[in-house]
Motif scaffolding. Structure first.
Motif, PDB file in Angstrom:
ATOM      1  N   ALA A 114       0.844  -1.194   0.000  1.00 22.37           N
ATOM      2  CA  ALA A 114       0.000   0.000   0.000  1.00 22.37           C
ATOM      3  C   ALA A 114       0.879   1.243   0.000  1.00 22.37           C
ATOM      4  CB  ALA A 114      -0.931   0.007   1.212  1.00 22.37           C
ATOM      5  N   ILE A 115       0.235   2.391  -0.148  1.00 20.34           N
ATOM      6  CA  ILE A 115       0.921   3.679  -0.148  1.00 20.34           C
ATOM      7  C   ILE A 115       0.296   4.563   0.926  1.00 20.34           C
ATOM      8  CG2 ILE A 115       1.397   5.785  -1.482  1.00 20.34           C
ATOM      9  CD1 ILE A 115       1.097   4.012  -4.018  1.00 20.34           C
ATOM     10  N   GLY A 116       1.145   5.287   1.663  1.00 20.99           N
ATOM     11  CA  GLY A 116       0.684   6.306   2.596  1.00 20.99           C
ATOM     12  C   GLY A 116       1.090   7.682   2.090  1.00 20.99           C
TER      13      GLY A 116
ATOM     14  N   ALA B 118      -3.678   3.953   1.414  1.00 21.08           N
ATOM     15  CA  ALA B 118      -4.378   3.464   2.605  1.00 21.08           C
ATOM     16  C   ALA B 118      -4.119   4.283   3.862  1.00 21.08           C
ATOM     17  CB  ALA B 118      -4.007   1.999   2.855  1.00 21.08           C
ATOM     18  N   GLY B 119      -3.303   5.319   3.779  1.00 21.32           N
ATOM     19  CA  GLY B 119      -3.029   6.114   4.969  1.00 21.32           C
ATOM     20  C   GLY B 119      -2.729   7.550   4.603  1.00 21.32           C
TER      21      GLY B 119
ATOM     22  N   GLU C 187      13.985   9.670   8.611  1.00 22.96           N
ATOM     23  CA  GLU C 187      12.816   9.900   7.751  1.00 22.96           C
ATOM     24  C   GLU C 187      11.554   9.476   8.495  1.00 22.96           C
ATOM     25  OE1 GLU C 187      12.982  11.536   5.181  1.00 22.96           O
ATOM     26  OE2 GLU C 187      15.009  11.343   4.361  1.00 22.96           O
ATOM     27  N   THR C 188      11.390  10.012   9.690  1.00 26.11           N
ATOM     28  CA  THR C 188      10.294   9.552  10.534  1.00 26.11           C
ATOM     29  C   THR C 188       8.932  10.050  10.054  1.00 26.11           C
ATOM     30  OG1 THR C 188      10.820  11.382  12.008  1.00 26.11           O
ATOM     31  CG2 THR C 188      11.682   9.244  12.605  1.00 26.11           C
ATOM     32  N   THR C 189       8.900  11.188   9.362  1.00 30.75           N
ATOM     33  CA  THR C 189       7.624  11.679   8.834  1.00 30.75           C
ATOM     34  C   THR C 189       7.086  10.715   7.785  1.00 30.75           C
ATOM     35  OG1 THR C 189       8.313  13.955   9.236  1.00 30.75           O
ATOM     36  CG2 THR C 189       6.491  13.636   7.714  1.00 30.75           C
ATOM     37  N   ALA C 190       7.921  10.349   6.830  1.00 28.64           N
ATOM     38  CA  ALA C 190       7.515   9.381   5.805  1.00 28.64           C
ATOM     39  C   ALA C 190       7.197   8.027   6.439  1.00 28.64           C
ATOM     40  CB  ALA C 190       8.619   9.241   4.760  1.00 28.64           C
ATOM     41  N   LEU C 191       7.970   7.643   7.443  1.00 27.89           N
ATOM     42  CA  LEU C 191       7.717   6.367   8.120  1.00 27.89           C
ATOM     43  C   LEU C 191       6.343   6.364   8.772  1.00 27.89           C
ATOM     44  CD1 LEU C 191       8.608   3.583   9.144  1.00 27.89           C
ATOM     45  CD2 LEU C 191       9.768   4.742  11.050  1.00 27.89           C
ATOM     46  N   GLY C 192       5.940   7.501   9.360  1.00 30.30           N
ATOM     47  CA  GLY C 192       4.625   7.576   9.990  1.00 30.30           C
ATOM     48  C   GLY C 192       3.499   7.335   9.002  1.00 30.30           C
ATOM     49  N   ALA C 193       3.607   7.899   7.794  1.00 30.43           N
ATOM     50  CA  ALA C 193       2.592   7.674   6.764  1.00 30.43           C
ATOM     51  C   ALA C 193       2.588   6.214   6.333  1.00 30.43           C
ATOM     52  CB  ALA C 193       2.853   8.586   5.569  1.00 30.43           C
ATOM     53  N   ALA C 194       3.772   5.599   6.252  1.00 26.75           N
ATOM     54  CA  ALA C 194       3.863   4.182   5.900  1.00 26.75           C
ATOM     55  C   ALA C 194       3.202   3.318   6.972  1.00 26.75           C
ATOM     56  CB  ALA C 194       5.325   3.783   5.717  1.00 26.75           C
ATOM     57  N   ILE C 195       3.399   3.682   8.237  1.00 27.05           N
ATOM     58  CA  ILE C 195       2.780   2.939   9.331  1.00 27.05           C
ATOM     59  C   ILE C 195       1.257   3.026   9.248  1.00 27.05           C
ATOM     60  CG2 ILE C 195       2.421   2.962  11.838  1.00 27.05           C
ATOM     61  CD1 ILE C 195       5.423   3.634  12.113  1.00 27.05           C
ATOM     62  N   ALA C 196       0.738   4.236   8.967  1.00 29.42           N
ATOM     63  CA  ALA C 196      -0.715   4.401   8.845  1.00 29.42           C
ATOM     64  C   ALA C 196      -1.275   3.518   7.736  1.00 29.42           C
ATOM     65  CB  ALA C 196      -1.052   5.869   8.582  1.00 29.42           C
TER      66      ALA C 196
ATOM     67  N   SER D  52      -8.432   1.459   4.620  1.00 26.03           N
ATOM     68  CA  SER D  52      -8.077   0.695   3.420  1.00 26.03           C
ATOM     69  C   SER D  52      -8.948   1.036   2.217  1.00 26.03           C
ATOM     70  CB  SER D  52      -8.174  -0.810   3.708  1.00 26.03           C
ATOM     71  OG  SER D  52      -9.511  -1.163   4.019  1.00 26.03           O
ATOM     72  N   GLU D  53     -10.049   1.772   2.415  1.00 27.80           N
ATOM     73  CA  GLU D  53     -10.964   2.048   1.309  1.00 27.80           C
ATOM     74  C   GLU D  53     -11.121   3.535   0.988  1.00 27.80           C
ATOM     75  OE1 GLU D  53     -12.046  -0.426  -0.440  1.00 27.80           O
ATOM     76  OE2 GLU D  53     -11.230  -1.899   0.959  1.00 27.80           O
TER      77      GLU D  53
END
Length: 542
Positions: A103-105, A273-274, A472-481, A256-257
């Motif tokens: 997925a992409i955040g 998805a985030g 790169e914690t900002t990008a990581l946060g979106a990936a986690i979401a 997810s939707e």
């Protein structure tokens, strides 16, 4: 992340669980679009939170008048697509398949305001960027209106009236750009922050995905912080008719939707998805999931977020209240106190581009280290007024203490210290609002690369400063979401080991008396920088 042995994590969005090893985690991937103030990035993370492939693209900053800051909306979209194409190419060259990306955040600069025709998708004016101060005169009038109407907008929205939120930017557009007013009167005007603009376009201008997440919506002053819905009283206060204005639907940060999928490009059909505003994403990326945890991001500006749990805390000491993140499902939204410093990395760029002190931004620490201290210089970097906890719109950038012995190194050091002083003021305010003293501060962003700056920060606040290796914690946060939405993780406990290896801890190495003396001088300088804009000056307003 160390070899901690097997961890039980979900691999499939239908809830099926698999006994997954660290090695298997390295073969799970999530993409992250990080659309910032000066550049865009696309980073592909593996399941352990490590970047695997990335690309960054800087885009043009437009300053048409003093105090104005704009972006070309199409260039924002183009920059995202360039980054996705380049990073995906690198990912494929490493032997991976794009089908391995689950997925992409998305994470984005907040408050930046865009308007477009909902029927055609045509943007109607440049994006007005969050530090833009053209609305100073308008804000003064709105403060009087708030007082006359007996409203408490800070309690309703968590934000004070200032040039900062999206609401006043939209008002300016309606009053000064005929195309915007025409679209509004015709009922075709779409308003959105950067997340909404990206999602709308990445979905091929599909109006079903004209959405925003609650962390971004909470920065507009149109959303009631307590109900997490648009508020008719707020829209009425800003003179907006909701039958004429199209507002993006507010959805959870992890879903997810709700966010659709890529309409074209190398990741066509990939689920989005985030979505999180950049500072919320950094808090998530720093695993700030428990009340009392805090992070500070030293980017173009500087943003400190403090998790206060599932109920908003409206500040009495000049801070913002905001939604930190909302992971949906049975979870309630999580709120934060926030303090914002307008000038951080942009102060370093000012030293480089405007003053010619350094050739590259990372050289600022080397220049500052050529002197033992600031030589008596204090630099109040109020290029756009002062944000939290001061909220002084009429302040201007001012250097105090210059003598014939002042060197460039002293001013460089004072530039770094300005960010640290303002962070100290924000932390003090957070302690008063929350009733709790922080035990440590997690940091990220470009300026945290400076050991000198981070040591100064620890000295001033008197608590440890905790810096990760992977920043790169900002990008990581979106990936986690996004990863939560598709079932890579389902509980925050599963993220505890992410990005924890080889962190650097800066502990205070000066006494409390010395740091208090430095801060007292800063406080005096702040008081002296007020009032540079006379009431009859418009500062760039029409």
């Amino acid at each position: 992340m160390g070899e901690a042995g097997p961890i039980n994590v979900p691999l499939y969005s239908d809830g099926a669980r698999s006994h997954t090893t660290h090695e298997e985690f390295t073969q799970l991937f999530v993409g992250s679009i990080d659309q910032g103030t000066t550049s865009t990035r696309f980073i592909i993370f593996d399941g352990t939170g490590q970047p695997v492939a990335s690309h960054q693209h800087e885009f043009k900053q437009h300053y048409p008048q003093s105090g104005w800051h704009e972006h070309d909306p199409q260039e924002l979209i183009t920059s995202v697509k360039i980054c996705m194409k380049k990073a995906t190419g690198k990912f494929n060259d490493m032997g991976h398949s794009t089908e391995d990306i689950r997925a992409i955040g998305i994470t984005n600069q907040r408050e930046t305001t865009l308007v477009w025709d909902i029927e055609t998708g045509e943007y109607l004016y440049n994006a007005i960027v969050w530090p833009d101060t053209r609305t100073k005169g308008m804000v003064r009038d709105l403060k009087e209106k708030e007082k006359a109407m007996g409203l408490d907008l800070r309690h309703m929205t968590g934000l004070p009236l200032s040039t900062y939120p999206s609401s006043v930017k939209l008002m300016w557009l309606l009053q000064h750009v005929p195309k915007v007013k025409e679209a509004y009167d015709a009922g075709r005007l779409a308003f959105g922050t950067v997340d909404s603009w990206l999602l709308y376009n990445l979905n091929g201008k599909d109006r079903d995905y004209f959405v925003t997440d609650s962390s971004n919506a909470s920065r507009t002053m149109f959303m009631n912080l307590h109900t997490v819905k648009y508020d008719d009283k707020l829209l009425e206060f800003f003179g907006l008719d909701k039958t004429k204005l199209h507002l993006p639907r507010i959805v959870p940060s992890s879903d997810s939707e709700a966010y659709g999928m890529m309409a074209d490009g190398p990741l066509q059909g990939m689920k989005i998805a985030g979505c999180l505003g950049d500072q919320s994403a950094a808090l998530v990326g720093q695993q700030g999931f428990t009340p009392g945890s805090a992070k500070n991001t030293y980017g173009t500006g500087c943003f400190l977020l403090y998790n206060v749990g599932n109920a908003p805390v409206v500040s009495k000491h000049g801070l913002l209240a905001t939604i930190a993140y909302d992971f949906g499902g049975r979870r309630r939204p999580v709120y934060a106190l926030e303090g914002s410093v307008a000038v951080a990395g942009s102060g370093v760029k000012f030293m480089m581009n405007n003053m010619g002190f350094i050739s590259h931004s990372h050289k600022i620490s080397e220049l500052a280290a050529t002197v033992e201290d600031n030589g008596g210089c204090v630099f109040v970097t109020a290029f756009s007024g002062l944000f939290a906890p001061y909220w002084i719109d009429d302040a201007k950038g001012t250097i105090f203490g210059i003598t014939q012995h002042t060197q460039r190194g002293h001013i460089a050091r004072a530039t770094l210290e300005a960010v640290c002083f303002q962070t100290k003021a924000i932390l003090d305010a957070m302690e008063k609002d929350s009733g709790h003293k922080l035990q440590g501060l997690a940091v990220d962003g470009g300026m945290c690369n400076s050991d000198l700056c981070m040591q100064t920060q620890a000295n001033l606040i008197g608590i440890p400063v905790d810096r990760p290796v992977m920043r790169e914690t900002t990008a990581l946060g979106a990936a986690i979401a996004a990863g939560f939405a598709v079932g890579i993780w389902t509980e925050f406990d599963e993220l505890k080991a992410i990005n924890q290896k080889d962190r650097t801890i800066f502990t205070p190495n000066v006494g409390l008396e010395e740091s208090a003396k430095m801060f007292k001088k800063w406080t005096r300088a702040v008081q002296m920088c007020k009032g540079w804009l006379d009431p009859d000056e418009n500062g760039g307003d029409f």
